[in-house]
Design an enzyme around this catalytic site. Structure first.
Site, PDB file in Angstrom:
ATOM      1  N   LYS A  91     -44.653  16.512  -7.712  1.00  0.00           N
ATOM      2  CA  LYS A  91     -44.280  16.908  -6.353  1.00  0.00           C
ATOM      3  C   LYS A  91     -44.730  18.352  -6.143  1.00  0.00           C
ATOM      4  O   LYS A  91     -44.395  19.233  -6.942  1.00  0.00           O
ATOM      5  CB  LYS A  91     -42.769  16.807  -6.169  1.00  0.00           C
ATOM      6  CG  LYS A  91     -42.304  15.379  -6.041  1.00  0.00           C
ATOM      7  CD  LYS A  91     -40.862  15.292  -5.571  1.00  0.00           C
ATOM      8  CE  LYS A  91     -40.508  13.857  -5.281  1.00  0.00           C
ATOM      9  NZ  LYS A  91     -40.797  12.942  -6.400  1.00  0.00           N
ATOM     10  N   ASP A 125     -47.274  13.019  -5.265  1.00  0.00           N
ATOM     11  CA  ASP A 125     -46.326  12.369  -4.356  1.00  0.00           C
ATOM     12  C   ASP A 125     -46.446  12.999  -2.975  1.00  0.00           C
ATOM     13  O   ASP A 125     -46.815  14.178  -2.857  1.00  0.00           O
ATOM     14  CB  ASP A 125     -44.877  12.605  -4.824  1.00  0.00           C
ATOM     15  CG  ASP A 125     -44.527  11.810  -6.080  1.00  0.00           C
ATOM     16  OD1 ASP A 125     -45.363  11.056  -6.580  1.00  0.00           O
ATOM     17  OD2 ASP A 125     -43.385  11.972  -6.547  1.00  0.00           O
ATOM     18  N   ARG A 175     -52.111   6.194  -3.020  1.00  0.00           N
ATOM     19  CA  ARG A 175     -50.918   5.363  -3.191  1.00  0.00           C
ATOM     20  C   ARG A 175     -50.321   5.120  -1.804  1.00  0.00           C
ATOM     21  O   ARG A 175     -49.836   6.047  -1.154  1.00  0.00           O
ATOM     22  CB  ARG A 175     -49.898   6.088  -4.059  1.00  0.00           C
ATOM     23  CG  ARG A 175     -48.569   5.333  -4.123  1.00  0.00           C
ATOM     24  CD  ARG A 175     -47.418   6.235  -4.571  1.00  0.00           C
ATOM     25  NE  ARG A 175     -47.631   6.706  -5.926  1.00  0.00           N
ATOM     26  CZ  ARG A 175     -47.029   7.816  -6.401  1.00  0.00           C
ATOM     27  NH1 ARG A 175     -46.231   8.538  -5.641  1.00  0.00           N
ATOM     28  NH2 ARG A 175     -47.243   8.189  -7.645  1.00  0.00           N
ATOM     29  N   LYS A 178     -44.271   3.065   1.971  1.00  0.00           N
ATOM     30  CA  LYS A 178     -43.700   3.121   3.323  1.00  0.00           C
ATOM     31  C   LYS A 178     -43.283   4.545   3.687  1.00  0.00           C
ATOM     32  O   LYS A 178     -43.425   4.968   4.817  1.00  0.00           O
ATOM     33  CB  LYS A 178     -42.463   2.215   3.401  1.00  0.00           C
ATOM     34  CG  LYS A 178     -42.788   0.742   3.392  1.00  0.00           C
ATOM     35  CD  LYS A 178     -41.541  -0.077   3.696  1.00  0.00           C
ATOM     36  CE  LYS A 178     -41.836  -1.554   3.544  1.00  0.00           C
ATOM     37  NZ  LYS A 178     -40.661  -2.400   3.799  1.00  0.00           N
ATOM     38  N   GLY A 179     -42.737   5.292   2.716  1.00  0.00           N
ATOM     39  CA  GLY A 179     -42.215   6.636   2.992  1.00  0.00           C
ATOM     40  C   GLY A 179     -40.699   6.613   2.910  1.00  0.00           C
ATOM     41  O   GLY A 179     -40.064   5.683   3.405  1.00  0.00           O
ATOM     42  N   ARG A 280     -31.859  11.176  -2.547  1.00  0.00           N
ATOM     43  CA  ARG A 280     -32.490   9.900  -2.213  1.00  0.00           C
ATOM     44  C   ARG A 280     -31.514   9.017  -1.433  1.00  0.00           C
ATOM     45  O   ARG A 280     -31.876   8.377  -0.461  1.00  0.00           O
ATOM     46  CB  ARG A 280     -32.894   9.132  -3.481  1.00  0.00           C
ATOM     47  CG  ARG A 280     -34.086   9.684  -4.230  1.00  0.00           C
ATOM     48  CD  ARG A 280     -35.393   9.415  -3.496  1.00  0.00           C
ATOM     49  NE  ARG A 280     -35.784  10.529  -2.651  1.00  0.00           N
ATOM     50  CZ  ARG A 280     -36.390  11.627  -3.066  1.00  0.00           C
ATOM     51  NH1 ARG A 280     -36.733  11.774  -4.316  1.00  0.00           N
ATOM     52  NH2 ARG A 280     -36.684  12.587  -2.217  1.00  0.00           N
TER      53      ARG A 280
HETATM   54  C1  LIG Z   1     -44.504   3.783  -7.215  1.00  0.00           C
HETATM   55  C2  LIG Z   1     -43.885   4.318  -5.955  1.00  0.00           C
HETATM   56  C3  LIG Z   1     -44.161   5.621  -5.589  1.00  0.00           C
HETATM   57  C4  LIG Z   1     -43.617   6.130  -4.400  1.00  0.00           C
HETATM   58  N1  LIG Z   1     -43.963   7.382  -3.991  1.00  0.00           N
HETATM   59  C5  LIG Z   1     -43.516   7.832  -2.812  1.00  0.00           C
HETATM   60  C6  LIG Z   1     -43.969   9.074  -2.279  1.00  0.00           C
HETATM   61  O1  LIG Z   1     -44.810   9.772  -2.879  1.00  0.00           O
HETATM   62  N2  LIG Z   1     -43.456   9.491  -1.091  1.00  0.00           N
HETATM   63  C7  LIG Z   1     -42.557   8.735  -0.383  1.00  0.00           C
HETATM   64  O2  LIG Z   1     -42.143   9.155   0.708  1.00  0.00           O
HETATM   65  N3  LIG Z   1     -42.111   7.565  -0.872  1.00  0.00           N
HETATM   66  C8  LIG Z   1     -42.561   7.099  -2.055  1.00  0.00           C
HETATM   67  N4  LIG Z   1     -42.122   5.889  -2.517  1.00  0.00           N
HETATM   68  C9  LIG Z   1     -40.975   5.230  -1.864  1.00  0.00           C
HETATM   69  C10 LIG Z   1     -41.435   4.306  -0.766  1.00  0.00           C
HETATM   70  O3  LIG Z   1     -41.965   5.086   0.290  1.00  0.00           O
HETATM   71  C11 LIG Z   1     -40.264   3.461  -0.222  1.00  0.00           C
HETATM   72  O4  LIG Z   1     -39.274   4.285   0.296  1.00  0.00           O
HETATM   73  C12 LIG Z   1     -39.632   2.544  -1.257  1.00  0.00           C
HETATM   74  O5  LIG Z   1     -40.596   2.008  -2.117  1.00  0.00           O
HETATM   75  C13 LIG Z   1     -38.915   1.371  -0.576  1.00  0.00           C
HETATM   76  O6  LIG Z   1     -39.815   0.680   0.257  1.00  0.00           O
HETATM   77  P1  LIG Z   1     -40.386  -0.797  -0.036  1.00  0.00           P
HETATM   78  O7  LIG Z   1     -41.825  -0.792   0.337  1.00  0.00           O
HETATM   79  O8  LIG Z   1     -40.095  -1.213  -1.407  1.00  0.00           O
HETATM   80  O9  LIG Z   1     -39.681  -1.692   1.046  1.00  0.00           O
HETATM   81  P2  LIG Z   1     -38.151  -1.927   1.377  1.00  0.00           P
HETATM   82  O10 LIG Z   1     -38.164  -2.805   2.573  1.00  0.00           O
HETATM   83  O11 LIG Z   1     -37.386  -0.652   1.444  1.00  0.00           O
HETATM   84  O12 LIG Z   1     -37.664  -2.714   0.131  1.00  0.00           O
HETATM   85  C14 LIG Z   1     -38.055  -4.053  -0.128  1.00  0.00           C
HETATM   86  C15 LIG Z   1     -37.017  -4.648  -1.044  1.00  0.00           C
HETATM   87  O13 LIG Z   1     -37.067  -3.986  -2.308  1.00  0.00           O
HETATM   88  C16 LIG Z   1     -35.766  -3.743  -2.800  1.00  0.00           C
HETATM   89  N5  LIG Z   1     -35.577  -2.296  -2.956  1.00  0.00           N
HETATM   90  C17 LIG Z   1     -36.331  -1.321  -2.438  1.00  0.00           C
HETATM   91  N6  LIG Z   1     -35.908  -0.097  -2.869  1.00  0.00           N
HETATM   92  C18 LIG Z   1     -34.839  -0.341  -3.688  1.00  0.00           C
HETATM   93  C19 LIG Z   1     -33.966   0.467  -4.459  1.00  0.00           C
HETATM   94  N7  LIG Z   1     -34.098   1.794  -4.527  1.00  0.00           N
HETATM   95  N8  LIG Z   1     -32.987  -0.137  -5.174  1.00  0.00           N
HETATM   96  C20 LIG Z   1     -32.858  -1.469  -5.179  1.00  0.00           C
HETATM   97  N9  LIG Z   1     -33.660  -2.294  -4.474  1.00  0.00           N
HETATM   98  C21 LIG Z   1     -34.629  -1.747  -3.750  1.00  0.00           C
HETATM   99  C22 LIG Z   1     -34.817  -4.367  -1.838  1.00  0.00           C
HETATM  100  O14 LIG Z   1     -34.559  -5.688  -2.272  1.00  0.00           O
HETATM  101  C23 LIG Z   1     -35.586  -4.420  -0.543  1.00  0.00           C
HETATM  102  O15 LIG Z   1     -35.171  -5.437   0.286  1.00  0.00           O
HETATM  103  C24 LIG Z   1     -42.704   5.331  -3.641  1.00  0.00           C
HETATM  104  C25 LIG Z   1     -42.457   4.020  -4.029  1.00  0.00           C
HETATM  105  C26 LIG Z   1     -43.045   3.497  -5.142  1.00  0.00           C
HETATM  106  C27 LIG Z   1     -42.796   2.063  -5.483  1.00  0.00           C
END
Ligand SMILES: Cc1cc2nc3c(=O)[nH]c(=O)nc-3n(C[C@H](O)[C@H](O)[C@H](O)COP(=O)(O)OP(=O)(O)OC[C@H]3O[C@@H](n4cnc5c(N)ncnc54)[C@H](O)[C@@H]3O)c2cc1C
Length: 301
Positions: A91, A125, A175, A178-179, A280
């Site tokens: 970060k 990130d 990468r 969603k954010g 978070r």
């Molecule tokens: C490898 C990686 C790197 C990332 N880096 C960044 C970054 O640099 N900047 C940034 O802003 N965001 C980052 N993120 C976070 C990302 O932006 C999302 O906020 C996060 O991944 C949840 O979104 P989703 O696409 O999984 O969809 P969602 O719709 O949020 O989740 C889909 C499903 O996954 C499950 N789920 C998701 N999160 C969780 C949790 N924490 N605990 C339990 N179940 C969960 C739930 O079942 C949910 O219904 C990163 C995510 C990943 C996987």
């Protein structure tokens, strides 16, 4: 924010620290580098790659940034010594982005250079929108000199399509996620359908380009769309990988691996686990909901 989520977020500071710790332990490797190393070893045994993250952000002094820099260097060297299949996620606010641009740039460059010597990669990130511009500027400057550096792009930001287009000539490593931060509607899509729509649109652009795309999501709808595009464009795995967070939907991750795709797991560790988890949870009330769900579905702590 819906009233239930708001209530949950306001109640979290009163939840005992050990309860939060118990919950967080699924998502965080531990406090020490050894903890992260042993998690990565297990992931590698399961044919999963890793990216190690040192918890902490928004430091307020140069000495804290240098401390973080030294920890990151130690992580890179330890990955090499243990022959692990893991890169590094960083970060920029932890390396001084909010203190001084040039200071931060030289810290990141030091890491990218070291990673290059060790045949490794540094993934940057993306933090909240106050940092987007400077983060991309640093990324572009570094990418024009080094090929072992990537950056995250957030599908909820309306600017992301034009950011991606400005990065494409550099053959970037991106990468797509969603954010996770709370951003105003003026600059960000707020509804899940709109975010998912933009994610798919950006993914389509990336997968047709010269970029290396890291598909960072646990959302099955988006993973299915990625599968569809990968088949449509007949892509091989030197063009993309999937990424997930430690502890989140491991069964879905196992499916991706058994389908023969690369999957990288984001493995955070460090002493700042409590502040990190609470931030978070506050930033993403949906995650706070998971904490409560987990609290109420477990018998002991
Ligand atoms: C490898 C990686 C790197 C990332 N880096 C960044 C970054 O640099 N900047 C940034 O802003 N965001 C980052 N993120 C976070 C990302 O932006 C999302 O906020 C996060 O991944 C949840 O979104 P989703 O696409 O999984 O969809 P969602 O719709 O949020 O989740 C889909 C499903 O996954 C499950 N789920 C998701 N999160 C969780 C949790 N924490 N605990 C339990 N179940 C969960 C739930 O079942 C949910 O219904 C990163 C995510 C990943 C996987």
């Amino acid at each position: 924010m819906n009233p239930l989520n708001e209530l949950i977020v306001r109640t979290l500071p009163f939840v005992p620290k050990k309860v939060i710790r118990h919950f967080a332990s699924r998502y965080i490797a531990g406090e020490k580098l050894e903890d992260a190393i042993s998690v990565v070893k297990k992931l590698n045994e399961q044919k999963k790659l890793a990216t190690i993250d040192v918890l902490g952000e928004n430091i307020t002094s140069e000495s804290e940034a240098i401390e973080a820099l030294n920890t990151y260097k130690l992580v890179l060297n330890t990955i090499k010594e243990n022959n692990l299949n893991s890169d590094l996620s960083i970060k920029l606010t932890q390396l001084g982005l909010k203190l001084d641009y040039d200071f931060c740039y030289s810290n990141v460059e030091e890491l990218v250079k070291l990673a290059k010597q060790l045949n490794n990669i540094v993934e940057i990130d993306m933090e909240d929108s106050s940092t987007t511009e400077a983060t991309l500027k640093i990324y572009k400057e570094l990418r024009s000199k080094y090929d072992n550096v990537g950056v995250a792009i957030q599908a909820y930001l309306k600017r992301s399509e034009s950011d991606i287009k400005s990065l494409l000539p550099l053959k970037p490593r991106i990468r797509l996620c969603k954010g996770i931060y709370i951003e105003p509607e003026t600059i960000a899509f707020k509804r899940k359908e709109l975010i998912n729509h933009n994610f798919k649109h950006l993914l389509n652009i990336l997968l047709q380009s010269d970029a290396y795309t890291c598909i960072a999501t646990h959302d099955e709808e988006l993973i299915n769309e990625a599968y569809r595009l990968i088949a449509e464009y007949n892509l091989t795995d030197d063009k993309f990988e999937f990424q997930m967070l430690l502890g989140v939907r491991p069964e879905l991750g196992n499916r991706i691996v058994s389908d023969g795709h690369k999957l990288r797991i984001y493995v955070p560790f460090g002493e700042h686990w409590y502040a990190y988890s609470m931030r978070r949870f506050r930033e993403n009330p949906q995650i706070a909901g998971y904490v409560f769900k987990s609290i109420f579905t477990r018998n002991s702590f």
